[in-house]
Motif scaffolding. Structure first.
Motif, short mmCIF file in Angstrom:
data_model
loop_
_atom_site.label_atom_id
_atom_site.label_comp_id
_atom_site.label_asym_id
_atom_site.label_seq_id
_atom_site.Cartn_x
_atom_site.Cartn_y
_atom_site.Cartn_z
N HIS A 68 48.67 105.67 -18.56
CA HIS A 68 48.35 105.38 -19.95
C HIS A 68 46.85 105.60 -20.17
CE1 HIS A 68 52.30 103.47 -20.47
NE2 HIS A 68 52.08 102.86 -19.31
N ASN A 69 46.54 106.47 -21.08
CA ASN A 69 45.15 106.73 -21.43
C ASN A 69 45.08 106.91 -22.94
OD1 ASN A 69 42.50 107.58 -21.74
ND2 ASN A 69 42.51 108.75 -19.82
N TYR A 70 44.92 105.78 -23.63
CA TYR A 70 44.91 105.83 -25.09
C TYR A 70 43.69 106.56 -25.62
CZ TYR A 70 48.67 102.40 -24.90
OH TYR A 70 49.86 101.77 -24.66
N GLY A 71 42.58 106.48 -24.90
CA GLY A 71 41.37 107.15 -25.36
C GLY A 71 41.54 108.66 -25.37
N TYR A 72 42.02 109.21 -24.26
CA TYR A 72 42.21 110.66 -24.16
C TYR A 72 43.30 111.12 -25.13
CZ TYR A 72 42.57 115.23 -21.92
OH TYR A 72 42.57 116.58 -21.68
N ALA A 73 44.38 110.34 -25.25
CA ALA A 73 45.44 110.69 -26.19
C ALA A 73 44.93 110.67 -27.63
CB ALA A 73 46.62 109.72 -26.04
N SER A 74 44.06 109.74 -27.96
CA SER A 74 43.50 109.68 -29.31
C SER A 74 42.61 110.88 -29.58
CB SER A 74 42.71 108.39 -29.49
OG SER A 74 43.55 107.26 -29.37
N ALA A 75 41.87 111.33 -28.56
CA ALA A 75 41.04 112.53 -28.73
C ALA A 75 41.91 113.75 -29.02
CB ALA A 75 40.20 112.76 -27.48
N ILE A 76 43.03 113.87 -28.32
CA ILE A 76 43.96 114.97 -28.58
C ILE A 76 44.56 114.83 -29.97
CG2 ILE A 76 46.12 116.04 -27.85
CD1 ILE A 76 45.43 115.29 -25.00
N GLY A 77 44.81 113.58 -30.40
CA GLY A 77 45.31 113.35 -31.75
C GLY A 77 44.33 113.81 -32.81
N MET A 78 43.05 113.59 -32.60
CA MET A 78 42.04 114.08 -33.54
C MET A 78 42.02 115.61 -33.55
SD MET A 78 38.84 111.47 -33.08
CE MET A 78 37.91 112.41 -34.29
N PHE A 79 42.18 116.21 -32.38
CA PHE A 79 42.25 117.67 -32.29
C PHE A 79 43.45 118.19 -33.06
CE2 PHE A 79 43.61 121.40 -29.57
CZ PHE A 79 42.70 122.28 -30.13
N LEU A 80 44.59 117.52 -32.92
CA LEU A 80 45.79 117.92 -33.66
C LEU A 80 45.59 117.77 -35.16
CD1 LEU A 80 48.77 118.77 -33.73
CD2 LEU A 80 49.38 116.38 -33.37
N PHE A 81 44.88 116.73 -35.58
CA PHE A 81 44.59 116.53 -37.00
C PHE A 81 43.77 117.69 -37.55
CE2 PHE A 81 41.60 114.90 -40.22
CZ PHE A 81 42.50 114.52 -41.20
#
Length: 314
Positions: free
Chosen positions: A280-293
């Motif tokens: 679980h890495n919410y920080g890295y996943a959130s960074a990818i989410g911003m990239f997807l946005f």
């Protein structure tokens, strides 16, 4: 000097009535808007704002978060799995909207202009996949592609193609393309109905004039129907492209990104980073989410800029 007490009384009553109506209107607006606004803030706005904050953290959701600045974004740029997943998104983005829109236009045109007696039945039949959830559609097509009991292998065997117990979702050569059909099948029916309603607003005199000029059905479709429906088609393409870019339910249920990551997409990769088993890495996943946005915003900008959007008046 006589004072018109009756007139003053009517004015007071009128003012009281207006004040009461204003209070009732404000109460109605409060009751109608505040719960929806609170739900939007709590379940949409707040999580999105927090995801921006999490993108700068190294956090697994349990232990204390550690601020790492832009390290997550640097790691994302160097992560080959991110770019592999994005390449799969681009394949789906190019194939699924184009095929979905084309099939929907052709079917809608035939149902609207051919005058089939069974037109209503076909309309309901095409729309049927849209009343099913994405989970049901994924499970249905997973059964179709099954190597031992799948319908696809049985149909191929009937026409003389015996490929044994070939698992379409278990081979890296076919898994990516096998997921295209469920996405198209699940979206065509909705746009058939939308396009049929849009075609009903096109004056019949245009088609009659084209028939007198000797235009075929395909010429009428591509020279009259599609240009006059460009605005509706543009919205359909936009919704389909954005849905393909951010969607991952079909891949999660049918393959979970396998085999060997051949069907992984950016949304699924982000989901597994945040909620996958053992990591679980919410920080890295959130960074990818911003990239997807950013990708979603860019896709919308490209569609708005390069697609025709002139209003048509009949």
């Amino acid at each position: 000097m006589r004072v018109d007490l009756y007139g003053d009384k009517k004015t007071i009553v009128r003012r009281m009535g207006l004040q009461k109506a204003s209070v009732q209107r404000n109460v109605f607006l409060f009751v109608a808007i505040v719960p929806c606004l609170a739900g939007y803030i709590l379940f949409t706005l707040y999580p999105n704002v927090m995801s921006v904050y999490y993108a700068f953290l190294n956090w697994d959701g349990i232990t204390a978060a550690q601020f790492v600045g832009f390290d997550n974004f640097v790691a994302m740029v160097k992560d080959k799995f991110v770019w592999r997943a994005l390449s799969h998104n681009l394949v789906y983005m190019l194939v699924v909207p184009a095929v979905t829109m084309l099939l929907s236009l052709i079917l809608a045109y035939l149902l609207s202009n051919k005058g089939y007696r069974e037109g209503t039945f076909y309309k309901v039949l095409f729309f049927f996949p849209n009343i099913l959830s994405s989970v049901v559609i994924a499970l249905l097509w997973a059964f179709i592609y099954d190597g031992s009991f799948g319908i696809l292998n049985a149909l191929l065997k009937l026409v003389g193609i015996n490929n044994g117990e070939f698992y379409w979702l278990g081979d890296t050569r076919t898994a990516l393309w096998a997921l295209v059909l469920p996405m198209i099948w699940g979206g065509v029916g909705l746009y058939v109905v939308i396009f049929m309603n849009a075609m009903s607003g096109i004056p019949k005199s245009l088609y009659e004039a084209a028939v007198l000029e000797g235009a075929s059905h395909m010429q009428r479709l591509f020279r009259i129907t599609i240009p006059l429906m460009s605005g509706v088609i543009r919205v359909g393409v936009l919704f389909t492209v954005l849905g393909v870019l951010k969607g991952f339910e079909t891949m999660l249920i049918m393959t979970n990104g396998g085999p060997e990551g051949s069907t992984d997409v950016i949304g699924l990769y982000m989901f597994n980073l945040a909620f996958g088993s053992g990591y679980h890495n919410y920080g890295y996943a959130s960074a990818i989410g911003m990239f997807l946005f950013v990708i979603l915003i860019g896709a919308k900008w490209v569609i708005d800029k390069y697609s025709p959007k002139d209003d048509v008046e009949f």
